[in-house]
Write an enzyme that holds these catalytic residues in place. Structure first.
Site, PDB file in Angstrom:
ATOM      1  CD  GLN A 234     -26.342  28.825  34.333  1.00 46.77           C
ATOM      2  OE1 GLN A 234     -26.680  28.197  35.327  1.00 46.77           O
ATOM      3  NE2 GLN A 234     -25.665  29.953  34.408  1.00 46.77           N
TER       4      GLN A 234
ATOM      5  CD  GLU B 139     -14.239  26.501  47.955  1.00 47.89           C
ATOM      6  OE1 GLU B 139     -14.224  25.874  49.020  1.00 47.89           O
ATOM      7  OE2 GLU B 139     -15.218  26.485  47.176  1.00 47.89           O
TER       8      GLU B 139
ATOM      9  CD  GLU C  56     -26.349  30.770  38.615  1.00 53.54           C
ATOM     10  OE1 GLU C  56     -26.652  29.581  38.822  1.00 53.54           O
ATOM     11  OE2 GLU C  56     -25.394  31.106  37.887  1.00 53.54           O
TER      12      GLU C  56
ATOM     13  CB  SER D  20     -20.755  23.481  34.429  1.00 54.90           C
ATOM     14  OG  SER D  20     -20.730  24.517  35.379  1.00 54.90           O
TER      15      SER D  20
ATOM     16  CB  SER E  25     -30.540  23.542  37.034  1.00 56.61           C
ATOM     17  OG  SER E  25     -29.353  23.587  37.788  1.00 56.61           O
TER      18      SER E  25
END
Length: 406
Positions: free
Chosen positions: A137, A389, A254, A140, A172
């Site tokens: 993926q 969060e 996910e 980020s 990952s």
């Protein structure tokens, strides 16, 4: 009587399927593999398969039961949700496990089935269903984590292809992957609407990966660099600028899978039960209970939370309509699953006492060392896939209907 007329055929059909599944599993599942599934294997990289493991993966892949509810025309099992549950029950009964997994199954495959072109589905889904291609993926970036829409990896239009330059982090399995589903910016004048979803060959010229070593001692994540990487426009999923919508949908898949809603709940807590561990390390009282009453109560509370969580996941699956995928409620499941996972790891290490501090050396068993490293690895559960969060924000906005204060 009318109710019986409607329900009984369904029950009969499921029982016939149960008999079929039981017979097939008895014929194809190697008993030597019973209970040997490793829930963390996807993060440890490819390992050499034994002949039994290779045969089991091939059998499940050809049958399509590694992705049981995916359409048959793309290599899936074509099963109903009820049939898939029966299959899972029969596998659990004999200690069998699913050898087909990874990000292609957890995230990309379901998303491609929803948004991909017919050509893309036929090209990529069968290989995922057989476990032949490893995906990673590309989301980020160093300056685009919580604010993912701030990503800057840019895909410049070059006619029938893009030229991609930029960096991703926390990729990952990037060092082992064949392909990457990636969010890139195709328009610098727009934030969310300027993002597209593309597929990148990890073996293409200009792709570089640098593994990141974690506190647990493993290196499952990478920094990934793209330098003038050529990406055909045929490998863009959806329309240009639709990447944010597709990317959010993939994140729901996910989070659903990370929470255990995708079938992984039974794998999160593989290994020896906490109660058994506590009796072995802490001893028992004159009634055969865990000798430490405080620890005993905390383990009981954890087991109750785990059982309630598993039942909630099952109820959620039963209530979902067959044409619905995961929703924003996956954020709730992800947060609860993360808390339960970390609590289990904390209790396991506490239960082992000094033996729970093992990192290496002859004074610790392999299982004790693995438990300590799993405890450290588990600290990331509340971060990856969107931090707790971030999940709270999703819950507040999309479920509770709360708006940001300006």
């Amino acid at each position: 009587m009318m109710m019986a007329t409607v329900v009984e055929p369904e029950i009969d059909a499921l029982e016939r399927f149960r008999a079929e599944a039981r017979a097939w599993l008895a014929e194809h599942f190697p008993t030597a593999l019973k209970g040997k599934d490793n829930a963390l294997s996807a993060l440890e990289g490819p390992t050499e398969q034994s002949p039994d493991e290779a045969a089991w993966q091939r059998a499940m892949g050809e049958k399509g039961w590694g992705v049981p509810t995916w359409p048959r025309e793309y290599g899936g099992g074509g099963l109903s949700r009820a049939e898939a549950r029966v299959l899972q029950e029969e596998m659990q009964r004999i200690g069998a496990w699913n050898p087909i997994g990874g990000m292609g199954v957890m995230m990309f495959g379901p998303t491609l089935l929803e948004y991909g072109s017919e050509e893309q589905k036929r090209e990529h889904i069968p290989a995922i269903a057989k476990g032949e291609v490893r995906w990673c993926q590309g989301y980020s970036e160093p300056n685009a984590g919580s604010d993912l829409a701030n990503l800057q990896a840019f895909a410049a239009d070059a006619g029938d292809h893009y030229i991609v330059n930029g960096q991703k982090t926390w990729t990952s399995g990037g060092q082992w992957a064949d392909k990457c589903f990636c969010l890139v910016r195709t328009d610098k004048t727009k934030k969310h609407e300027g993002i597209s979803f593309v597929l990148i060959d990890m073996h293409a010229p200009g792709v570089e990966v640098r593994p990141i070593k974690l506190i647990s001692g493993s290196s499952p994540f990478c920094e990934t660099f793209f330098t003038d990487v050529k990406v055909p426009k045929a490998d863009r999923v959806g329309a240009e600028g639709q990447g944010w919508t597709i990317g959010k949908r993939l994140l729901e898949h996910e989070r659903s899978n990370l929470s255990g809603a995708g079938g992984g709940a039974s794998r999160l807590f593989a290994g020896k039960p906490l109660g058994q561990m506590a009796k072995e390390y802490r001893g028992t009282d004159d009634r055969g209970r865990i000798a430490d009453s405080d620890l005993r109560m905390r383990i009981v509370r954890h087991e109750m939370d785990l059982r309630a969580f598993a039942l909630t996941l099952r109820r959620s699956a039963l209530e979902a309509k067959s044409n619905q995928g995961p929703s924003a409620a996956a954020s709730i499941m992800k947060n609860v699953g993360a808390r339960i996972t970390q609590t289990r790891a904390e209790l396991a290490v506490e239960t082992m006492g000094m033996q729970g501090l093992g990192w290496e050396g002859e004074g610790f068993s392999e299982a004790e060392i693995d438990q300590t490293r799993t405890w450290l690895w588990g600290k990331a559960v509340s971060i990856y896939g969107g931090s707790s969060e971030i999940q709270n924000n999703v819950i507040a906005k999309r479920i509770l209907g709360m708006l940001d204060h300006q």
